[in-house]
Design an enzyme around this catalytic site. Structure first.
Site: not given
Ligand code: GLU
Length: 432
Positions: A100, A176-177, A255
């Protein structure tokens, strides 16, 4: 845009193209937003609009629905020339992997697209230039659930290369995942890295008013520029507001919430530092100072390692094939690290076969111990080892690294029991 033939015709007739601002009256309701490309999961008669809140919605278009163009798509912004370096500021290399944070709302279409060029990023968050000269190294554009072991290896190599070419810090934009897995992988691969390596992400995309992307990026840049701490870290919001940011040790972070800005927590260790909204840094413990040593990336990984969560009713026969084929298994046991009696013969069979079985806990908080109950003692006799308060995902990444960087299973077990990157403590040193 692959909408249905009739909807495509309607859009064509009114001169609507991707990014046009539309007003849509359908089924008694009015919606205003930017036209998005058709979503493959939606029916062809569902029109996708990006609302000003940043959310996309699908609106079913009926024969009597009314669609009007309010504004044409915004013009494509001009690219800026590369930015001059300012004397006296540290040089930070920004490596984009996607997620993101590494995306930017396209003004024309409202779609989220990668924004890895320096000018794009600085256009979005110009404050980051106040504390450092930033240059970008385009690398990947992935959602982090698609990161794999090769990506970790390439990322460690790219990071070491940038440091050895003169970067004072490397900042990695990451989804973040799975940020915790990558942070752990870099921690083991880069060892005593001589400069700050900081992973940063965002829970909310930059096109949403509540986005945490700019504030996380600013905090991460300030920590890279002024923290004076070598190591692999994750910098993310500490609270829901923009008033505090936590600097987590790369092997200790998880997370813990799907959407909150303060989703990232250090587990079994305090964050090494906090930054306030002015960028003031407060360390909670001793840091390692940056040096002029070369960075070395030890990227060998044993791929045949599995991460297995125990659950009541687990049928060992379902896992026998996979555990026997694997060089290592990390079991996420219950409580102190337990599995059912039924699973213990399988652990023994795998260990007798030369595999390394490592035990962690679903509790996350606290130490594992296989010495307290009979179940644990039987697991130890079967050959399992427990790794104190190490996070399961950190143990998984470390086991891959330990198996690839030792001559046999015994040496790998010793490495697993030895703290290498602050990934485990003991009761006496636990600070939370
Ligand atoms: N699921 C995606 C990822 O981890 C988008 C969520 C995000 O970036 O926080 O890249």
């Amino acid at each position: 845009m692959t909408y249905s033939v009739s909807l495509s015709k309607l859009l064509e007739n009114i001169g609507a193209t991707e990014g046009s601002k539309l007003s849509v009256d359908s089924n008694g309701k009015t919606y205003i937003g930017r036209l998005m490309p058709h979503h493959s999961f939606s029916g062809g008669d569902i029109l996708i609009l990006k609302l000003s809140s940043g959310y996309n919605i699908g609106i079913r278009i009926y024969a009597d629905s009314e669609v009007k163009v309010l504004e044409p798509p915004a013009p494509v912004p001009k690219k800026e020339a590369p930015l001059e370096k300012k004397k006296g500021l540290p040089n930070i290399v920004l490596i984009g992997t996607g997620g993101t944070i590494a995306s930017n709302a396209d003004n024309r279409t409202g779609a989220v697209r990668p924004a890895l060029s320096v000018s794009d990023l600085i256009e979005a968050v110009p404050e980051i230039r106040e504390s450092a000269n930033i240059s970008a190294r385009p690398f990947l554009s992935l959602f982090s659930e698609n990161m794999n072991v090769e990506h970790w290896q390439e990322l460690a190599e790219a990071t070491a290369e940038e440091i050895n070419n003169g970067a004072d810090a490397v900042m990695i934009l990451h989804g973040t995942d799975t940020m915790g897995y990558t942070a752990a992988a870099l921690s083991f691969m880069l060892g005593d890295v001589p400069k700050p390596v900081v992973l940063v992400g965002a829970q909310r995309s930059p096109d949403r008013p509540s986005s945490d992307a700019p504030s996380n990026l600013i905090a991460a840049t300030r920590f890279c520029a002024k923290g004076g701490a070598a190591g692999v870290f994750v910098v993310m919001h500490d609270t829901l507001e923009d008033d505090s940011f936590a600097v987590h040790i790369g092997t200790r972070v998880r997370k813990m919430h799907t959407s909150r800005r303060d989703a990232f927590k250090s587990i079994n260790a305090a964050p090494i530092a906090f930054l306030d909204e002015e960028g003031k840094i407060k360390f909670t413990k001793k840091k390692r100072d940056p040096t002029t040593e070369k960075a070395v990336a030890k990227t060998k990984m044993e791929r045949s390692v599995i991460l297995l969560q125990f659950y009541p009713g687990m049928d060992p026969s379902l896992f026998e094939g996979i555990m026997m084929r694997s060089k290592g298994t990390v079991i996420v046991g219950t409580g102190l690290g337990h599995v059912s009696e039924e699973m213990i013969p399988l652990i023994k069979k795998a260990c007798d076969n030369g595999s390394v079985v490592v035990v962690t806990s679903q509790c996350l908080g606290g130490m594992t111990s296989l010495h307290v109950y009979n179940t644990g003692r039987d697991m130890l006799s079967a050959g399992a080892i427990s790794v104190k308060d190490m996070l399961p995902e950190t143990a998984y990444v470390k086991l891959m690294w330990a198996l690839a960087n030792s001559k046999d299973a015994e040496e790998a077990k010793k490495l697993m029991m030895t703290p290498l990157a602050e990934e485990m403590g003991d009761r006496r040193t636990a600070d939370v």
